[in-house]
Design a protein around this motif. Structure first.
Motif, mmCIF file in Angstrom:
data_model
loop_
_atom_site.group_PDB
_atom_site.id
_atom_site.type_symbol
_atom_site.label_atom_id
_atom_site.label_comp_id
_atom_site.label_asym_id
_atom_site.label_seq_id
_atom_site.Cartn_x
_atom_site.Cartn_y
_atom_site.Cartn_z
ATOM 1 N N GLU A 154 3.353 2.304 -6.432
ATOM 2 C CA GLU A 154 3.174 2.705 -5.038
ATOM 3 C C GLU A 154 2.649 4.134 -4.931
ATOM 4 O OE1 GLU A 154 5.737 2.754 -0.873
ATOM 5 O OE2 GLU A 154 6.373 1.484 -2.551
ATOM 6 N N ALA A 155 3.020 4.991 -5.895
ATOM 7 C CA ALA A 155 2.524 6.368 -5.887
ATOM 8 C C ALA A 155 1.022 6.427 -6.174
ATOM 9 C CB ALA A 155 3.291 7.205 -6.900
ATOM 10 N N LEU A 156 0.468 5.364 -6.772
ATOM 11 C CA LEU A 156 -0.961 5.310 -7.079
ATOM 12 C C LEU A 156 -1.787 4.748 -5.923
ATOM 13 C CD1 LEU A 156 -0.754 3.938 -10.740
ATOM 14 C CD2 LEU A 156 -1.119 6.302 -10.019
ATOM 15 N N ALA A 157 -1.114 4.331 -4.861
ATOM 16 C CA ALA A 157 -1.824 3.773 -3.712
ATOM 17 C C ALA A 157 -2.693 4.823 -3.039
ATOM 18 C CB ALA A 157 -0.821 3.205 -2.707
ATOM 19 N N GLN A 158 -3.815 4.361 -2.516
ATOM 20 C CA GLN A 158 -4.637 5.211 -1.655
ATOM 21 C C GLN A 158 -4.328 4.843 -0.214
ATOM 22 O OE1 GLN A 158 -8.785 5.677 -2.455
ATOM 23 N NE2 GLN A 158 -8.514 5.756 -4.669
ATOM 24 N N ARG A 159 -4.090 5.841 0.588
ATOM 25 C CA ARG A 159 -3.746 5.648 1.996
ATOM 26 C C ARG A 159 -4.835 6.265 2.875
ATOM 27 N NH1 ARG A 159 0.891 5.817 -0.928
ATOM 28 N NH2 ARG A 159 2.654 4.568 -0.186
ATOM 29 N N TYR A 160 -5.237 5.531 3.882
ATOM 30 C CA TYR A 160 -6.209 6.076 4.819
ATOM 31 C C TYR A 160 -5.889 5.564 6.223
ATOM 32 C CZ TYR A 160 -8.702 1.572 4.304
ATOM 33 O OH TYR A 160 -9.043 0.251 4.274
ATOM 34 N N ARG A 161 -6.378 6.254 7.215
ATOM 35 C CA ARG A 161 -6.084 5.928 8.603
ATOM 36 C C ARG A 161 -7.362 5.512 9.322
ATOM 37 N NH1 ARG A 161 -2.049 9.248 12.471
ATOM 38 N NH2 ARG A 161 -0.651 8.061 11.115
ATOM 39 N N LEU A 162 -7.247 4.429 10.091
ATOM 40 C CA LEU A 162 -8.338 3.977 10.941
ATOM 41 C C LEU A 162 -7.994 4.303 12.391
ATOM 42 C CD1 LEU A 162 -8.978 0.430 9.406
ATOM 43 C CD2 LEU A 162 -10.246 2.541 8.955
ATOM 44 N N ASP A 163 -8.906 4.934 13.085
ATOM 45 C CA ASP A 163 -8.713 5.226 14.503
ATOM 46 C C ASP A 163 -9.374 4.106 15.303
ATOM 47 O OD1 ASP A 163 -7.308 7.687 14.224
ATOM 48 O OD2 ASP A 163 -9.199 8.635 13.631
ATOM 49 N N LEU A 164 -8.543 3.200 15.785
ATOM 50 C CA LEU A 164 -9.019 2.017 16.472
ATOM 51 C C LEU A 164 -8.673 2.085 17.951
ATOM 52 C CD1 LEU A 164 -7.783 -0.554 13.811
ATOM 53 C CD2 LEU A 164 -10.084 0.427 14.021
ATOM 54 N N ALA A 165 -9.273 1.188 18.738
ATOM 55 C CA ALA A 165 -9.017 1.160 20.178
ATOM 56 C C ALA A 165 -7.544 0.883 20.469
ATOM 57 C CB ALA A 165 -9.892 0.099 20.831
ATOM 58 N N ASP A 166 -6.882 0.142 19.577
ATOM 59 C CA ASP A 166 -5.463 -0.163 19.752
ATOM 60 C C ASP A 166 -4.561 0.974 19.304
ATOM 61 O OD1 ASP A 166 -7.081 -2.642 18.526
ATOM 62 O OD2 ASP A 166 -5.747 -3.388 20.096
ATOM 63 N N GLY A 167 -5.160 2.044 18.760
ATOM 64 C CA GLY A 167 -4.376 3.140 18.201
ATOM 65 C C GLY A 167 -4.630 3.270 16.715
ATOM 66 N N PRO A 168 -4.117 4.318 16.082
ATOM 67 C CA PRO A 168 -4.344 4.529 14.659
ATOM 68 C C PRO A 168 -3.629 3.481 13.810
ATOM 69 C CG PRO A 168 -2.779 6.132 15.493
ATOM 70 C CD PRO A 168 -3.305 5.399 16.681
ATOM 71 N N ASP B 68 -2.550 2.782 9.764
ATOM 72 C CA ASP B 68 -2.431 3.310 8.401
ATOM 73 C C ASP B 68 -2.567 2.167 7.406
ATOM 74 O OD1 ASP B 68 -1.950 6.036 9.088
ATOM 75 O OD2 ASP B 68 0.063 5.458 9.730
ATOM 76 N N VAL B 69 -3.482 2.320 6.466
ATOM 77 C CA VAL B 69 -3.772 1.285 5.473
ATOM 78 C C VAL B 69 -3.335 1.779 4.103
ATOM 79 C CG1 VAL B 69 -5.556 -0.196 4.478
ATOM 80 C CG2 VAL B 69 -5.758 0.573 6.860
ATOM 81 N N VAL B 70 -2.664 0.905 3.357
ATOM 82 C CA VAL B 70 -2.179 1.233 2.019
ATOM 83 C C VAL B 70 -2.876 0.302 1.030
ATOM 84 C CG1 VAL B 70 -0.178 1.564 0.536
ATOM 85 C CG2 VAL B 70 0.048 1.855 3.019
ATOM 86 N N SER B 71 -3.614 0.888 0.105
ATOM 87 C CA SER B 71 -4.438 0.115 -0.828
ATOM 88 C C SER B 71 -4.031 0.433 -2.265
ATOM 89 C CB SER B 71 -5.916 0.460 -0.598
ATOM 90 O OG SER B 71 -6.730 -0.098 -1.593
ATOM 91 N N LEU B 72 -3.616 -0.591 -3.003
ATOM 92 C CA LEU B 72 -3.221 -0.422 -4.397
ATOM 93 C C LEU B 72 -4.424 -0.594 -5.321
ATOM 94 C CD1 LEU B 72 0.120 -2.440 -4.380
ATOM 95 C CD2 LEU B 72 -0.129 0.043 -4.514
ATOM 96 N N PRO B 73 -4.343 -0.051 -6.538
ATOM 97 C CA PRO B 73 -5.449 -0.204 -7.490
ATOM 98 C C PRO B 73 -5.829 -1.670 -7.678
ATOM 99 C CG PRO B 73 -3.847 1.366 -8.328
ATOM 100 C CD PRO B 73 -3.242 0.760 -7.090
ATOM 101 N N GLY B 74 -7.125 -1.927 -7.739
ATOM 102 C CA GLY B 74 -7.628 -3.267 -7.988
ATOM 103 C C GLY B 74 -7.885 -4.081 -6.745
ATOM 104 N N VAL B 75 -7.417 -3.608 -5.579
ATOM 105 C CA VAL B 75 -7.599 -4.363 -4.346
ATOM 106 C C VAL B 75 -9.014 -4.141 -3.818
ATOM 107 C CG1 VAL B 75 -6.788 -4.630 -1.963
ATOM 108 C CG2 VAL B 75 -5.154 -4.287 -3.819
ATOM 109 N N PHE B 76 -9.581 -5.189 -3.236
ATOM 110 C CA PHE B 76 -10.947 -5.119 -2.702
ATOM 111 C C PHE B 76 -11.113 -3.919 -1.780
ATOM 112 C CE2 PHE B 76 -13.719 -6.328 0.949
ATOM 113 C CZ PHE B 76 -14.925 -6.307 0.282
ATOM 114 N N SER B 77 -12.228 -3.225 -1.934
ATOM 115 C CA SER B 77 -12.562 -2.059 -1.114
ATOM 116 C C SER B 77 -11.445 -1.021 -1.162
ATOM 117 C CB SER B 77 -12.852 -2.485 0.335
ATOM 118 O OG SER B 77 -13.450 -1.450 1.058
#
Length: 332
Positions: A147-161, A163-172
Motif C-alpha cells: 500500500e505504501a507503493l501506491a500512487q495516489r492522485y486526485r480528479l476534480d470532477l463535477a461531482d467533487g474531487p 481520490d484514486v489509489v493505484s497499485l503497481p501493475g494496474v492499468f494506467s
C-alpha cells in the motif's frame, strides 16, 4: 507448455525442492515439479490451476505464508510491479535463490538488472525466445509494504474531487487514461438498479458511478488481484461502498444488471488480446435486465458496433475524441 516453463524444465534439477512459482502460467508446470507451489494474481490462471492442482496455488497480492527454499518470478509487463514482486520474494529468501524468467521481447534483459539489488545475477539459459536468470539473495530487503507503493492522485470532477489509489501493475498506473476520461463525461442517464464497472482497474469509473448514483448497488470486476485491491482502496479513500469481484471476464459478473460500464481490457502481458472485450459484447445481454444498458469506451479503429448490434441491440455513438469512441446499447 508455455515457452517460459520449457526453459525452466531445461534446468529441472534446480527446481526439485520446495519452490514458489510466482506469476506462473496455467500449464503443466506444477505437475512436472511436485515440490512446487504457485502464487498467481490472474484470476483466470488461478481458476485453471486450482481445477487441476487443487490447493497448490494461491491468489493474491502477497506471497503465500508457507516456507519455500527458492522462488521463480515469471516476468510481468510492469517494471513497478516487477520491483515489488522481486522485493517481496527476496525478503523471504535470505541466502536463498531467486530466479527470473521471461520473454526477450518482454524486457527480460532489462529486468534482470533489477536482480542486482540482491546479489550478483547470472544468466542460466536462453531458449524459446526466453531467458532464465538467477541470483543468490545476499542482501535480503525488508518485506515491502504494497500500500505504501501506491500512487495516489486526485480528479476534480463535477461531482467533487475523487481520490484514486493505484497499485503497481494496474492499468494506467498513477494517472487517468484518455479513454476513461472520455467515458467519465458520458455517464449521465444510466438506469436505476445494479451497476457494474467491468475491467475496473483502479476503480475510477466505479467510484464515480457510486457517487453519482448513490442508491444504486455497485459491483466492480477485474481479472487482476492488484486491480481488485486498488479498487477497494479507491472506494475506501472516498467513503464509498461496492462489491469488488476477482474474475476472468464477464462470465464472473452478476446477473440482473441495470447497466454495465466499461473501459474494457485488451492487453495481457506483452501480447495484445481482445478476447475479454469481445466476450463482454457477446455475453452482456445474459447479465443485463431487459432494457439494461451497455456503455463502453473503445479505440476508434475497433469494429465493435456491428458486434454490439448483433448481440445486444442498436448501437449509438455518444462521443468521440483522442482516438476513442463511447458506445451505448440497450438490451431489447
Amino acid at each position: 507448455m508455455d515457452p517460459r516453463s520449457e526453459v525452466l524444465l531445461r534446468q529441472a534439477e534446480l527446481f526439485q525442492r520446495p519452490l514458489l512459482l510466482a506469476g506462473l502460467p496455467a500449464d503443466d508446470l506444477l505437475g512436472t515439479l511436485p515440490q512446487a507451489s504457485g502464487w498467481s494474481w490472474h484470476a483466470g490462471d488461478q481458476a485453471a490451476l486450482e481445477s487441476r492442482f487443487s490447493g497448490r496455488s494461491q491468489f493474491g497480492t502477497t506471497p503465500p505464508e508457507h516456507a519455500f527454499e527458492a522462488a521463480v518470478l515469471f516476468l510481468p509487463k510492469s517494471r513497478e510491479l516487477t520491483d515489488y514482486l522481486l522485493a517481496a520474494l527476496a525478503a523471504r529468501l535470505p541466502g536463498g535463490e531467486l530466479f527470473l524468467v521471461g520473454e526477450k521481447r518482454g524486457g527480460i534483459e532489462r529486468a534482470a538488472k533489477q536482480l542486482a539489488a540482491f546479489g550478483k545475477p547470472r544468466k542460466l539459459d536462453s531458449a524459446r525466445h526466453c531467458q532464465l536468470w538467477q541470483v543468490t539473495v545476499d542482501q535480503a530487503p525488508a518485506a515491502p509494504n504494497l500500500e505504501a507503493l501506491a500512487q495516489r492522485y486526485r480528479l476534480d470532477l463535477a461531482d467533487g474531487p475523487l481520490d484514486v489509489v493505484s497499485l503497481p501493475g494496474v492499468f494506467s498506473h498513477g494517472r487517468l487514461d484518455r479513454g476513461s476520461a472520455l467515458l467519465l463525461a458520458q455517464l449521465d442517464g444510466l438506469p436505476s438498479g445494479h451497476l457494474l464497472d467491468f475491467g475496473c482497474g483502479a476503480g475510477v469509473l466505479g467510484a464515480v458511478l457510486k457517487r453519482r448514483y448513490p442508491q444504486n448497488r455497485l459491483s466492480l470486476l477485474d481479472v487482476d488481484a492488484f486491480a481488485v485491491a486498488s479498487s477497494r482502496l479507491t472506494l475506501a479513500a472516498n467513503n464509498l461502498e461496492g462489491d469488488v469481484i476477482a474474475a476472468d471476464g464477464i462470465h464472473g459478473a452478476p446477473e440482473g444488471l441495470a447497466a454495465i460500464v466499461s473501459n474494457p481490457p485488451f492487453h495481457q502481458g506483452v501480447h495484445t488480446d481482445y478476447q475479454a472485450s469481445e466476450d463482454l459484447l457477446r455475453e452482456a445481454r445474459n447479465h443485463l435486465l431487459p432494457s439494461g444498458e451497455l456503455r463502453i469506451v473503445a479505440n476508434s479503429f475497433l469494429k465493435y458496433p456491428p458486434l454490439i448490434e448483433y448481440h445486444l441491440g442498436p448501437c449509438q455513438t455518444l462521443a468521440e475524441g483522442d482516438g476513442f469512441r463511447i458506445y451505448r446499447a440497450r438490451r431489447g
